[in-house]
Scaffold this active site. Structure first.
Site, mmCIF file in Angstrom:
data_model
loop_
_atom_site.group_PDB
_atom_site.id
_atom_site.type_symbol
_atom_site.label_atom_id
_atom_site.label_comp_id
_atom_site.label_asym_id
_atom_site.label_seq_id
_atom_site.Cartn_x
_atom_site.Cartn_y
_atom_site.Cartn_z
ATOM 1 N N ASP A 10 0.946 -1.233 0.013
ATOM 2 C CA ASP A 10 -0.074 -0.031 -0.037
ATOM 3 C C ASP A 10 0.768 1.257 -0.064
ATOM 4 O OD1 ASP A 10 -2.329 1.796 0.817
ATOM 5 O OD2 ASP A 10 -3.357 -0.078 0.900
ATOM 6 N N HIS B 42 -3.844 5.892 3.627
ATOM 7 C CA HIS B 42 -4.507 4.876 3.418
ATOM 8 C C HIS B 42 -3.905 3.172 3.734
ATOM 9 C CE1 HIS B 42 -5.629 2.017 -0.005
ATOM 10 N NE2 HIS B 42 -6.728 2.893 -0.415
ATOM 11 N N SER C 231 -11.351 -0.415 -0.894
ATOM 12 C CA SER C 231 -9.908 -0.416 -0.096
ATOM 13 C C SER C 231 -10.210 -0.899 1.548
ATOM 14 C CB SER C 231 -9.263 0.835 -0.390
ATOM 15 O OG SER C 231 -8.768 0.896 -1.337
#
Ligand SMILES: [Ca+2]
Ligand SMILES: [Ca+2]
Ligand SMILES: [Ca+2]
Length: 469
Positions: free
Chosen positions: A160, A228, A414
């Site tokens: 990621d 994220h 996600s």
């Protein structure tokens, strides 16, 4: 508009002279064969995967001229993206307008690339924000905490934007490379990476896979989504009962931080492949992939092969279905069937036996409006709207930005994917000798039938751990 035109012109001009990146796979691992190829074709080359005989080739010559019976293929080194947060995407224009009227939001108050802290002794007590993490209850992940090994001993690789490896709710659950002596400048375990303690940064090529942040306006304008990877990691394995924040689905699992997506939300196929290979050869049993790209005119063959190498080693690859497309006119994002799309999302569509594709649902068990689906490759739904989790700097968010009348929440396939990665870790920790296919079957067998997922996902159901024991 003017700025856009200038940028566009600059890109067109630069591609005319700029070297292109390709991934070249040879039919044999013979050094002589490779040397011969590179001597004849010039350019620069760099090893991507020794197992895959795969090299990155940077050249300004045309790839078609380089066909050679020793070459299995030459593929473009494609760009891979974060799946953009649909809530941010939808509200981008109004958020930018509002931010321009208000004092500029401050940048992060914590250092970029901090030194990696050792595990700490933590307080005990309930996790005060757990009540706000609706997905932990709707999936029965919270009751599973009381009757399972909580992911103990299972390493989950988060490929990621990086992870805040010092976050108070993550620091004790980071994977630690015990075969590596920290900070001595030596690759002690000879895995090809010097001082890799919690993972690796394949984007910046260093040993600090930190989740770099940026100014809020930059986030809105660049399409990136810093934080994220940290958000994903908290859903998987934030610490339980340490008196702070939330708890993850598998609070005793370990997070291996593999950063290959930069601050602007982009990475390249060669870095993704290196991250996958690293995960497989350094002990991860599960890879979380909350990212993808469009296959377009040609498939991403090198990426496909990396996932097959993971499959051969019994590593499960959990992948986000993707967040559909933004309808510019309405500002709405709509999911689509990735199996029937002319530009299917990869790797979600690949559907190897080790893959688990995940769609996003909301707290009413409805398919999120942005969520892609696929009757074959997407296996189940999991919580993916307004998800509370960890973000860099010891913080927690279910809302990325809140400007009063306009806000953007943490939404996306996600966010759904790590719920499933965590659940697989919990199932695996019940008996670490289980095969990947057994663990995957147990997960899919437990999926709760969900009307909104009928003919959308293979199980027609959503993540549910209530029957796990
Ligand atoms: Ca090493
Ligand atoms: Ca070392
Ligand atoms: Ca906690």
């Amino acid at each position: 508009m003017k700025l856009w035109m200038i940028c566009h012109l600059a890109i067109s001009l630069s591609t005319a002279v700029m070297a292109q990146e390709y991934l070249v796979r040879f039919n044999s691992d013979s050094e002589a064969v490779r040397q011969n190829f590179f001597r004849r074709n010039g350019g620069k080359f760099e090893l991507v995967s020794s197992e895959g005989n795969l090299y990155k080739w940077t050249t300004s010559s045309r790839a078609e001229q380089s066909w050679d019976s020793n070459v299995a293929y030459i593929a473009k080194n494609k760009t891979i993206h974060l799946f953009q947060n649909p809530s941010l995407q939808k509200n981008r224009a109004s958020l930018v307008r509002k931010l321009n009227e208000t004092p500029k939001a401050k940048g992060p108050a914590y250092p970029d690339n901090p030194e990696i802290k050792a595990p700490t002794i933590q307080a005990s007590g309930a996790d005060p924000l757990l009540q706000s993490a609706w997905g932990m209850f709707s999936t029965d992940a919270v009751s599973a905490h009381n009757k399972t090994a909580q992911g103990k001993g299972i390493v989950v690789a988060v490929t990621d934007t990086g992870v805040d490896y010092n976050h108070v709710d993550l620091v004790n659950n980071m994977w630690r490379n015990k075969a590596e002596v920290p900070g001595n400048g030596i690759d002690d375990d000879k895995n090809g990476y010097v001082d890799d303690i919690v993972g690796w940064d394949f984007h910046a090529n260093d040993n600090k896979p930190y989740d770099l942040s940026m100014d809020l306006m930059d986030i809105l304008l660049s399409g990136g989504n810093p934080g994220h990877g940290t958000h994903v990691s908290g859903v998987i394995a934030a610490s339980l009962n340490n008196g702070t924040g939330i708890a993850g689905v598998a609070p005793k699992a370990q997070i291996m931080a593999l950063r290959f997506i930069g601050e602007k939300g982009e990475g390249s196929t060669d870095s993704a492949i290196k991250a996958i290979d690293y995960a497989v050869s350094n002990g991860a049993r599960i890879i979380n992939a909350s990212w993808g790209g469009e296959a377009g005119e040609e498939d991403d063959q090198p990426l496909r092969e990396a996932i097959k190498r993971a499959e051969a080693k019994g590593v499960i690859f959990v992948v986000a279905a993707g967040n559909g497309r933004l309808d510019q006119a309405s500002g709405k994002s709509h999911g689509f069937d990735i199996n029937n799309d002319s530009k299917p999302v990869v790797p979600a569509v690949y559907n190897f036996s080790n893959m688990v594709g995940v769609a996003a649902i909301d707290s009413n068990n409805q398919l999120a409006e942005f969520s892609n689906w696929g009757k074959e490759s997407i296996k189940l739904g999991a919580p993916g709207v307004k998800i509370m989790s960890t973000v860099p700097g010891d913080r927690y968010q279910d809302t990325v930005v809140d400007l009063g009348t306009i806000k953007a929440t943490w939404d996306g396939t996600s966010m759904a994917t790590p719920f499933v990665a965590g659940a697989l870790a919990v199932i695996w920790s019940q008996d670490p000798s289980q095969s990947a296919s057994t663990v995957k079957s147990k997960l899919l067998d437990m999926a709760a039938p969900t009307e909104a997922l009928n003919s959308k996902v293979e199980t027609q159901g959503r993540l549910d751990l209530h029957s796990l024991n």
